[in-house]
Design a protein around this motif. Structure first.
Motif, PDB file in Angstrom:
ATOM      1  N   ALA A 321       0.839  -1.198   0.000  1.00 50.88           N
ATOM      2  CA  ALA A 321       0.000   0.000   0.000  1.00 50.88           C
ATOM      3  C   ALA A 321       0.876   1.249   0.000  1.00 50.88           C
ATOM      4  CB  ALA A 321      -0.918   0.014   1.214  1.00 50.88           C
ATOM      5  N   THR A 322       0.473   2.222  -0.797  1.00 56.70           N
ATOM      6  CA  THR A 322       1.182   3.506  -0.813  1.00 56.70           C
ATOM      7  C   THR A 322       0.344   4.615  -0.199  1.00 56.70           C
ATOM      8  OG1 THR A 322       0.370   3.943  -3.063  1.00 56.70           O
ATOM      9  CG2 THR A 322       2.542   2.892  -2.837  1.00 56.70           C
ATOM     10  N   GLU A 323      -0.978   4.401  -0.093  1.00 57.82           N
ATOM     11  CA  GLU A 323      -1.824   5.366   0.596  1.00 57.82           C
ATOM     12  C   GLU A 323      -3.098   4.669   1.066  1.00 57.82           C
ATOM     13  OE1 GLU A 323      -2.622   8.455  -2.241  1.00 57.82           O
ATOM     14  OE2 GLU A 323      -4.506   7.526  -2.876  1.00 57.82           O
ATOM     15  N   TYR A 324      -3.795   5.359   1.979  1.00 55.05           N
ATOM     16  CA  TYR A 324      -5.031   4.821   2.554  1.00 55.05           C
ATOM     17  C   TYR A 324      -6.118   5.874   2.428  1.00 55.05           C
ATOM     18  CZ  TYR A 324      -1.834   1.420   4.576  1.00 55.05           C
ATOM     19  OH  TYR A 324      -0.869   0.443   4.737  1.00 55.05           O
ATOM     20  N   HIS A 325      -7.362   5.397   2.286  1.00 57.07           N
ATOM     21  CA  HIS A 325      -8.527   6.270   2.223  1.00 57.07           C
ATOM     22  C   HIS A 325      -9.426   5.951   3.418  1.00 57.07           C
ATOM     23  CE1 HIS A 325      -8.039   6.330  -2.457  1.00 57.07           C
ATOM     24  NE2 HIS A 325      -7.079   6.995  -1.819  1.00 57.07           N
ATOM     25  N   LEU A 326      -9.681   6.955   4.246  1.00 55.88           N
ATOM     26  CA  LEU A 326     -10.531   6.790   5.436  1.00 55.88           C
ATOM     27  C   LEU A 326     -11.809   7.568   5.215  1.00 55.88           C
ATOM     28  CD1 LEU A 326     -10.821   5.779   8.410  1.00 55.88           C
ATOM     29  CD2 LEU A 326      -9.806   7.985   9.105  1.00 55.88           C
ATOM     30  N   GLU A 327     -12.959   6.899   5.446  1.00 57.16           N
ATOM     31  CA  GLU A 327     -14.264   7.518   5.222  1.00 57.16           C
ATOM     32  C   GLU A 327     -15.235   7.103   6.316  1.00 57.16           C
ATOM     33  OE1 GLU A 327     -15.814   6.377   1.458  1.00 57.16           O
ATOM     34  OE2 GLU A 327     -14.425   7.627   0.289  1.00 57.16           O
ATOM     35  N   TYR A 336      -9.525  11.079   5.352  1.00 57.66           N
ATOM     36  CA  TYR A 336      -8.057  11.081   5.261  1.00 57.66           C
ATOM     37  C   TYR A 336      -7.643  10.373   3.975  1.00 57.66           C
ATOM     38  CZ  TYR A 336      -3.171   9.836   6.027  1.00 57.66           C
ATOM     39  OH  TYR A 336      -1.811   9.680   5.878  1.00 57.66           O
ATOM     40  N   THR A 337      -6.619  10.936   3.342  1.00 59.20           N
ATOM     41  CA  THR A 337      -5.947  10.300   2.214  1.00 59.20           C
ATOM     42  C   THR A 337      -4.450  10.506   2.400  1.00 59.20           C
ATOM     43  OG1 THR A 337      -7.786  10.730   0.680  1.00 59.20           O
ATOM     44  CG2 THR A 337      -5.610  10.248  -0.281  1.00 59.20           C
ATOM     45  N   GLY A 338      -3.703   9.407   2.538  1.00 60.28           N
ATOM     46  CA  GLY A 338      -2.274   9.535   2.726  1.00 60.28           C
ATOM     47  C   GLY A 338      -1.635   8.225   3.113  1.00 60.28           C
ATOM     48  N   PRO A 339      -0.349   8.256   3.412  1.00 61.07           N
ATOM     49  CA  PRO A 339       0.388   7.010   3.654  1.00 61.07           C
ATOM     50  C   PRO A 339       0.298   6.502   5.096  1.00 61.07           C
ATOM     51  CG  PRO A 339       1.892   8.856   3.665  1.00 61.07           C
ATOM     52  CD  PRO A 339       0.563   9.431   3.337  1.00 61.07           C
ATOM     53  N   LYS A 340      -0.244   7.282   6.024  1.00 65.75           N
ATOM     54  CA  LYS A 340      -0.220   6.896   7.433  1.00 65.75           C
ATOM     55  C   LYS A 340      -1.217   5.787   7.715  1.00 65.75           C
ATOM     56  CE  LYS A 340       1.042  11.537   9.057  1.00 65.75           C
ATOM     57  NZ  LYS A 340       0.610  12.669   9.921  1.00 65.75           N
ATOM     58  N   SER A 341      -0.938   4.996   8.759  1.00 64.54           N
ATOM     59  CA  SER A 341      -1.886   3.984   9.218  1.00 64.54           C
ATOM     60  C   SER A 341      -2.456   4.336  10.604  1.00 64.54           C
ATOM     61  CB  SER A 341      -1.220   2.604   9.268  1.00 64.54           C
ATOM     62  OG  SER A 341      -0.101   2.626  10.132  1.00 64.54           O
ATOM     63  N   ALA A 344      -4.630  11.188  14.093  1.00 62.75           N
ATOM     64  CA  ALA A 344      -5.264  11.751  15.300  1.00 62.75           C
ATOM     65  C   ALA A 344      -5.324  13.266  15.149  1.00 62.75           C
ATOM     66  CB  ALA A 344      -4.481  11.368  16.538  1.00 62.75           C
ATOM     67  N   SER A 345      -6.382  13.882  15.754  1.00 57.71           N
ATOM     68  CA  SER A 345      -6.529  15.333  15.660  1.00 57.71           C
ATOM     69  C   SER A 345      -7.407  15.814  16.807  1.00 57.71           C
ATOM     70  CB  SER A 345      -7.165  15.716  14.323  1.00 57.71           C
ATOM     71  OG  SER A 345      -7.419  17.108  14.282  1.00 57.71           O
ATOM     72  N   ASN A 346      -7.081  17.012  17.285  1.00 58.22           N
ATOM     73  CA  ASN A 346      -7.906  17.660  18.308  1.00 58.22           C
ATOM     74  C   ASN A 346      -8.994  18.484  17.650  1.00 58.22           C
ATOM     75  OD1 ASN A 346      -6.544  16.561  20.483  1.00 58.22           O
ATOM     76  ND2 ASN A 346      -5.013  18.208  20.488  1.00 58.22           N
ATOM     77  N   THR A 347      -9.318  18.109  16.459  1.00 62.16           N
ATOM     78  CA  THR A 347     -10.453  18.690  15.751  1.00 62.16           C
ATOM     79  C   THR A 347     -11.349  17.532  15.359  1.00 62.16           C
ATOM     80  OG1 THR A 347      -9.518  18.513  13.542  1.00 62.16           O
ATOM     81  CG2 THR A 347      -8.875  20.452  14.842  1.00 62.16           C
ATOM     82  N   ASN A 348     -12.389  17.850  14.647  1.00 58.02           N
ATOM     83  CA  ASN A 348     -13.294  16.779  14.206  1.00 58.02           C
ATOM     84  C   ASN A 348     -12.894  16.193  12.847  1.00 58.02           C
ATOM     85  OD1 ASN A 348     -13.945  18.857  12.526  1.00 58.02           O
ATOM     86  ND2 ASN A 348     -16.160  18.830  12.973  1.00 58.02           N
ATOM     87  N   ALA A 349     -11.617  16.369  12.446  1.00 57.27           N
ATOM     88  CA  ALA A 349     -11.179  15.929  11.118  1.00 57.27           C
ATOM     89  C   ALA A 349     -11.399  14.438  10.907  1.00 57.27           C
ATOM     90  CB  ALA A 349      -9.701  16.270  10.920  1.00 57.27           C
ATOM     91  N   LEU A 355     -16.757   3.869  10.808  1.00 52.74           N
ATOM     92  CA  LEU A 355     -15.650   4.171   9.892  1.00 52.74           C
ATOM     93  C   LEU A 355     -15.300   2.959   9.030  1.00 52.74           C
ATOM     94  CD1 LEU A 355     -13.557   5.865  12.658  1.00 52.74           C
ATOM     95  CD2 LEU A 355     -14.376   7.100  10.647  1.00 52.74           C
ATOM     96  N   ARG A 356     -14.698   3.265   7.895  1.00 52.57           N
ATOM     97  CA  ARG A 356     -14.138   2.217   7.038  1.00 52.57           C
ATOM     98  C   ARG A 356     -12.875   2.773   6.364  1.00 52.57           C
ATOM     99  NH1 ARG A 356     -18.274   1.946   1.815  1.00 52.57           N
ATOM    100  NH2 ARG A 356     -17.837   4.066   1.011  1.00 52.57           N
ATOM    101  N   VAL A 357     -11.970   1.880   5.952  1.00 58.44           N
ATOM    102  CA  VAL A 357     -10.694   2.287   5.343  1.00 58.44           C
ATOM    103  C   VAL A 357     -10.345   1.297   4.218  1.00 58.44           C
ATOM    104  CG1 VAL A 357      -9.213   0.944   6.899  1.00 58.44           C
ATOM    105  CG2 VAL A 357      -8.343   3.059   5.860  1.00 58.44           C
ATOM    106  N   ARG A 358      -9.622   1.792   3.256  1.00 57.75           N
ATOM    107  CA  ARG A 358      -9.101   0.901   2.202  1.00 57.75           C
ATOM    108  C   ARG A 358      -7.673   1.300   1.874  1.00 57.75           C
ATOM    109  NH1 ARG A 358     -12.328   2.737  -3.362  1.00 57.75           N
ATOM    110  NH2 ARG A 358     -11.517   4.887  -3.450  1.00 57.75           N
ATOM    111  N   ALA A 359      -6.906   0.308   1.340  1.00 55.83           N
ATOM    112  CA  ALA A 359      -5.495   0.522   0.980  1.00 55.83           C
ATOM    113  C   ALA A 359      -5.373   0.633  -0.540  1.00 55.83           C
ATOM    114  CB  ALA A 359      -4.635  -0.632   1.483  1.00 55.83           C
TER     115      ALA A 359
END
Length: 382
Positions: A321-327, A336-341, A344-349, A355-359
């Motif tokens: 995997a080179t990036e992940y999509h979080l929805e 979220y779209t990016g390489p991290k697995s 975390a945020s102190n906002t509602n981001a 939740l669901r995620v794909r690689a």
């Protein structure tokens, strides 16, 4: 003559007697040893006292037959069939004949009746061309001619052999014909033997291949340069050395490979040799990554003003995997779209109840992960 008793009477009248002898010498006959096309002359010497000459002939060892009985001392012969003819002569007059002369023999020769059958290879590489033909009865020599690339016929050989190796010949088309000959002439020409001199292919094939595939099975093809009889296909897997995959007449191939980068090159060949290698076509196999799994999701909020929120989500990373999509589970917006697995945020981001995620990578994306329900809690502000 006169009669006498006591006295002789007068002489009688004179009676004259002519004495004639047979010819005194045996003639000598002459004829050519070889006569072409059935025309020649037989002649003989004179004999004293001869009035006529009897000429006899024996055809191919057969019985003697009278050809001529005249005062002439030669005979012109025309149209004799091929064969061997013996001649003898004797001189005669009314009293008798001499013995026969010694025999003079003439062989009658015509041009060979049939043309040879020529054999030549249909295709050869540059160099000498071997030509052969069958022997023909009555032939003493053979004439071989060549026509190069449609030009005029040129004699290459005139001799008594039944084969010939030409000087080196370059790429082109050559025709050959042969005739059987002797002193009387030649037969008709044989049928043409056509030879094509070919070189190794001079052009490289052009490969048509996909640059990127996201499945294990793929196929590609290549062009066919002139004079090609078969191809050599080689592969370099992930930068390793070249390995031959096939050497036959195919112009396409189907392969199955895992993730990686594969280089391919093709060479066109024939019985003479091989041409240059094609340019390298690279196929990258990039299979979509496996489905990731969310292992944590927290959604924390304060209970008193000022209200604050903190959300974090984590999932197990997957190979390739080179990036992940979080929805959110219902989709509609990307959290979220990016390489991290882990995010975390102190906002509602990253906040969502479910939740669901794909690689993803260059080959595509996995299926969505199972829905994960976030843990709701109190955010303790510092």
């Amino acid at each position: 003559m006169r009669g006498c008793r006591e006295v002789c009477g007068d002489w009688s009248n004179i009676a004259a007697v002519a004495v004639e002898l047979p010819p005194s010498g045996v003639p000598s006959v002459t004829s050519p040893a070889t006569a072409y096309n059935g025309s020649y002359t037989v002649s003989w010497t004179a004999s004293d006292g001869a009035a006529t000459y009897e000429l006899q002939e024996s055809a191919n060892g057969g019985a003697w037959t009278l050809l001529q009985n005249t005062a002439a001392r030669s005979l012109a012969i025309n149209g004799k069939p091929a064969g061997s003819y013996g001649y003898r002569v004797r001189a005669c007059n009314p009293v008798g004949c001499t013995g026969y002369s010694a025999t003079a023999t003439t062989g009658v020769v015509y041009p060979p009746a049939g043309a040879p059958s020529l054999s030549a290879p249909a295709r050869v590489g540059p160099g000498s061309i071997g030509i052969g033909w069958n022997a023909i009865a009555g032939a003493t020599r053979y004439t071989l001619q060549e026509s190069a690339n449609g030009a005029a016929w040129v004699t290459l050989f005139d001799g008594n052999a039944t084969s010939y190796a030409t000087p080196a010949r370059g790429v082109g088309s050559y025709a050959y014909r042969v005739a059987a000959c002797n002193g009387a002439g030649c037969s008709g020409w044989s049928g043409n033997g056509n030879v094509t001199v070919v070189g190794a292919p001079t052009l490289e094939p052009v490969i048509s291949a996909p640059g990127l595939v996201n499945v294990t099975d793929y196929a590609f093809s290549w062009s066919t340069p002139a004079n090609t009889e078969y191809f050599i296909l080689q592969e370099s897997a992930n930068g390793a050395g070249w390995v031959t995959l096939l050497a036959d007449g195919r112009t396409s191939v189907g392969l199955g490979r895992g993730n990686g980068s594969y280089g391919y090159r093709v060479q066109a060949c024939n019985f003479v040799g091989c041409g240059p290698w094609s340019g390298i076509a690279t196929v990258t196999v990039s299979l979509p990554p496996p489905v990731p799994t969310i292992y944590v999701a927290n959604w924390l909020t304060t209970t008193t003003a000022p209200y604050r929120v903190s959300c974090d989500v984590g999932w197990y990373p997957t190979a390739t995997a080179t990036e992940y999509h979080l929805e959110p589970d219902t989709g509609g917006r990307r959290l979220y779209t990016g390489p991290k697995s882990y995010v975390a945020s102190n906002t509602n981001a990253y906040c969502s109840a479910r939740l669901r995620v794909r690689a993803c990578n260059a080959g595509g994306c996995s299926d969505w992960s199972p829905i994960y329900t976030a843990t709701r809690g109190v955010y303790e502000a510092n």
